[in-house]
Design an enzyme around this catalytic site. Structure first.
Site, mmCIF file in Angstrom:
data_model
loop_
_atom_site.group_PDB
_atom_site.id
_atom_site.type_symbol
_atom_site.label_atom_id
_atom_site.label_comp_id
_atom_site.label_asym_id
_atom_site.label_seq_id
_atom_site.Cartn_x
_atom_site.Cartn_y
_atom_site.Cartn_z
ATOM 1 N N ARG A 81 -13.005 -3.909 14.527
ATOM 2 C CA ARG A 81 -13.646 -3.897 15.790
ATOM 3 C C ARG A 81 -14.632 -5.339 15.769
ATOM 4 O O ARG A 81 -15.629 -5.527 15.326
ATOM 5 C CB ARG A 81 -14.303 -2.532 16.035
ATOM 6 C CG ARG A 81 -14.977 -2.653 17.482
ATOM 7 C CD ARG A 81 -15.922 -1.208 17.742
ATOM 8 N NE ARG A 81 -16.436 -1.439 19.085
ATOM 9 C CZ ARG A 81 -17.779 -1.244 19.020
ATOM 10 N NH1 ARG A 81 -18.620 -0.809 17.984
ATOM 11 N NH2 ARG A 81 -18.505 -1.255 20.291
ATOM 12 N N HIS A 125 -19.860 -6.395 24.960
ATOM 13 C CA HIS A 125 -20.781 -5.887 24.211
ATOM 14 C C HIS A 125 -22.249 -6.675 24.391
ATOM 15 O O HIS A 125 -22.920 -7.543 23.745
ATOM 16 C CB HIS A 125 -20.411 -6.245 22.759
ATOM 17 C CG HIS A 125 -21.277 -5.349 21.474
ATOM 18 N ND1 HIS A 125 -20.534 -4.577 20.760
ATOM 19 C CD2 HIS A 125 -22.617 -5.069 21.363
ATOM 20 C CE1 HIS A 125 -21.521 -3.883 19.938
ATOM 21 N NE2 HIS A 125 -22.737 -4.173 20.205
ATOM 22 N N GLU A 170 -21.831 0.914 24.249
ATOM 23 C CA GLU A 170 -23.237 1.371 24.698
ATOM 24 C C GLU A 170 -23.597 1.496 25.993
ATOM 25 O O GLU A 170 -24.583 0.650 26.018
ATOM 26 C CB GLU A 170 -24.177 1.211 23.285
ATOM 27 C CG GLU A 170 -23.743 1.756 22.127
ATOM 28 C CD GLU A 170 -24.714 1.218 21.116
ATOM 29 O OE1 GLU A 170 -25.635 0.726 21.288
ATOM 30 O OE2 GLU A 170 -24.605 1.986 19.884
ATOM 31 N N ASN A 296 -20.733 5.825 18.594
ATOM 32 C CA ASN A 296 -21.656 5.098 17.704
ATOM 33 C C ASN A 296 -22.768 6.143 17.492
ATOM 34 O O ASN A 296 -23.555 6.720 17.998
ATOM 35 C CB ASN A 296 -22.039 3.996 18.450
ATOM 36 C CG ASN A 296 -21.113 2.696 18.647
ATOM 37 O OD1 ASN A 296 -20.072 2.981 18.480
ATOM 38 N ND2 ASN A 296 -21.674 1.760 19.585
ATOM 39 N N TYR A 298 -26.247 6.617 14.488
ATOM 40 C CA TYR A 298 -27.024 6.063 13.709
ATOM 41 C C TYR A 298 -28.021 6.929 13.042
ATOM 42 O O TYR A 298 -28.126 7.314 11.784
ATOM 43 C CB TYR A 298 -27.961 4.908 13.859
ATOM 44 C CG TYR A 298 -26.984 3.573 14.095
ATOM 45 C CD1 TYR A 298 -26.605 2.720 13.117
ATOM 46 C CD2 TYR A 298 -26.368 3.357 15.328
ATOM 47 C CE1 TYR A 298 -25.857 1.864 13.096
ATOM 48 C CE2 TYR A 298 -25.340 2.215 15.514
ATOM 49 C CZ TYR A 298 -25.231 1.709 14.154
ATOM 50 O OH TYR A 298 -24.287 0.532 14.432
ATOM 51 N N GLU A 357 -19.341 3.017 15.355
ATOM 52 C CA GLU A 357 -20.180 2.471 14.590
ATOM 53 C C GLU A 357 -21.033 3.504 13.920
ATOM 54 O O GLU A 357 -21.406 4.478 14.381
ATOM 55 C CB GLU A 357 -21.322 1.857 15.514
ATOM 56 C CG GLU A 357 -20.783 0.444 16.027
ATOM 57 C CD GLU A 357 -21.835 -0.112 16.932
ATOM 58 O OE1 GLU A 357 -23.075 -0.010 16.722
ATOM 59 O OE2 GLU A 357 -21.517 -0.967 17.739
HETATM 60 C C1 FCB Z 1 -25.839 -0.604 17.979
HETATM 61 C C2 FCB Z 1 -25.423 -1.951 18.571
HETATM 62 C C3 FCB Z 1 -25.060 -2.855 17.473
HETATM 63 C C4 FCB Z 1 -26.022 -3.022 16.623
HETATM 64 C C5 FCB Z 1 -26.148 -1.599 16.111
HETATM 65 C C6 FCB Z 1 -27.260 -1.631 14.935
HETATM 66 O O1 FCB Z 1 -26.827 -0.058 19.098
HETATM 67 O O2 FCB Z 1 -24.056 -1.519 19.278
HETATM 68 O O3 FCB Z 1 -24.674 -4.134 18.134
HETATM 69 O O4 FCB Z 1 -26.934 -3.636 16.938
HETATM 70 O O5 FCB Z 1 -26.766 -0.872 17.013
#
Ligand code: FCB
Length: 449
Positions: A81, A125, A170, A296, A298, A357
């Site tokens: 990607r 992006h 996002e 995505n 985290y 992500e």
């Molecule tokens: C996300 C973004 C990516 C990167 C990661 C850590 O929010 O999509 O570009 O910055 O965080």
């Protein structure tokens, strides 16, 4: 590296990949007729980027892409990607097409295919052509039509070779950081007056899906990549729980309900948000059938009640959680909880999920032997893949997973300090060094064939 942790098992047709984005890795900002983007302007403003870093060279991927694709081939991934920089394709965001920009992505696609890696481009992006920003950017409805036109141009040139497409990355972060808080480009601080931005981003997604479907073969798979996280209240107090609820409205529901349910949350009106940018017929355009939903993820977000226009404040996560170099808590239980929540909320309207992500930044350094041992990243990925496996075992339909990121790169306003890569980049020499996590991921992929 010897580490005996058993690797989680996934179905043989599960797609394994890595993610990057154009502005964070390409460099060559002045090359081959590329126009300026809002991020060029933002980086030029003193004090915007930590350490005064700029993405002028970044990972020099624009020139070194063959080496980077060779690294991906060594990893054994199925899918890559990346994002396409709109200002390389249409330097002014409308009209004239820059064939040298298209040629770059065409070469990249061919190089990937020659190594058996399937390309998954994201069309936006965050690097809007500056000329469109000067005309009002995402506050203007016209930008949605410009985006659909750009999507069609790219599809006409790459559609014969690219089976999977992502419209946006996002929409929440781009709105919140770029237009509400001003910590990302274009640096606007409009607080809650951002409905038009959200709406035009989502509308542009719908229009782009229509343009892609009209241009691409019927087999093309189209989706969007949305950030998601379930907000957790800092305590059981009512005002902290209200803050978590408000964030759920403004993040997940405002940005994903329109796509899957064809409506905005009713609570937007209670917040006094001006929704006049919405006109009849828009919701039908936005809610185009999707082949997959990119997520995505985290970390879970912790919030507490605040004062002022919007009573939400970021709260410290509980002290026992490890933190990454971004200060984000490591807590994989938030991942399967989120996936189960998403499935419950959207039910039969939920298309198959792809994790577009997931990853973590740590202060990685080269040791005396020139190696990078990154056990914390391995542990992070391991825990998150276990959480993903739990969600799949509970019936959530997940088809693929992309690590953020292949390379250490330009982490937006944080500059080059946070290192998210499976591959270490020495920015002075551009030397790439696969980290221990690269080898770990390689073995995980090989074992699941
Ligand atoms: C996300 C973004 C990516 C990167 C990661 C850590 O929010 O999509 O570009 O910055 O965080």
């Amino acid at each position: 590296m010897s580490e005996p942790i058993p690797l989680p098992r996934f179905p043989p047709d599960f797609l394994w990949g890595v993610s990057t984005s154009a502005y964070q890795i390409e460099g060559a900002l002045q090359e081959d007729g590329r126009g300026r983007s809002v991020w060029d302007t933002f980086c030029d403003e003193p004090g915007r980027i930590a350490g005064g870093d700029t993405a002028e060279t970044a990972c020099d991927h624009y020139r070194r892409y063959p080496e980077d694709v060779a690294l991906m081939a060594g990893l054994g991934i199925d899918v890559y990607r990346f994002s396409i920089a709109w200002p390389r394709i249409q330097p002014l965001g409308r009209g004239a097409i820059n064939s040298k920009g298209l040629d770059f992505y065409s070469r990249l696609v061919d190089t990937l295919l020659a190594k058996g890696i399937s390309p998954v481009p994201t069309l936006f992006h965050w690097d809007l052509p500056q000329a469109l920003q000067d005309a009002g950017g995402w506050f203007k409805r016209d930008t949605a039509d410009r985006f659909a036109e750009y999507a069609r141009v790219v599809a006409e040139h790459l559609g014969d070779r690219v089976p999977r497409w992502i419209t946006h990355n996002e929409t929440f972060e781009h709105t919140a950081l770029g237009h509400a808080l001003g910590t990302h480009a274009p640096g606007l601080q409009r607080g809650l007056n951002i409905f038009a931005v959200v709406h035009h981003l989502l509308l542009s997604h719908g229009k782009a899906v229509q343009a892609l479907r009209a241009t691409l073969p019927a087999s093309a798979q189209i989706g969007i990549a949305q950030s998601m996280s379930r907000a957790r209240p800092a305590s059981g107090r009512i005002k902290d729980r209200l803050a978590a609820y408000l964030l759920e409205i403004l993040h997940l529901r405002m940005h994903t309900d329109p796509l899957l349910l064809g409506r905005y949350p009713r609570a937007l009106r209670l917040l006094g948000i001006d929704t006049s940018a919405l006109i009849a017929g828009d919701m039908q355009t936005i809610a185009q059938p999707l082949d997959f939903l990119g997520i995505n993820f985290y970390n879970p977000q912790y919030v507490r009640g605040g004062r002022g226009e919007l009573p939400i404040e970021e709260a410290e996560p509980p002290a026992h959680f490890e933190r990454t170099a971004m200060g984000w808590p490591v807590d994989a239980s938030g991942f399967d909880a989120l996936l189960l929540h998403v499935r419950k909320r959207y039910g039969s309207k939920l298309p198959p999920i792809v994790i577009t992500e997931n990853g973590a930044a740590f202060p990685d350094t080269l040791d005396a032997q020139g190696r990078v041992d990154d056990p914390r990243r391995i542990a992070y990925l391991h825990e998150h893949l276990q959480a993903l496996r739990r969600a799949m075992d509970a019936g959530v339909d997940v088809r693929g997973y992309f690590v953020w990121s292949l390379l250490d790169n330009f982490e937006w306003a944080e500059g080059f300090r946070p290192r998210f890569g499976l591959v270490h980049v020495d920015y002075a020499t551009q030397k790439r060094t696969p980290k221990a996590s690269f080898d770990w991921y390689r073995r995980l992929i090989a074992a699941s064939r």
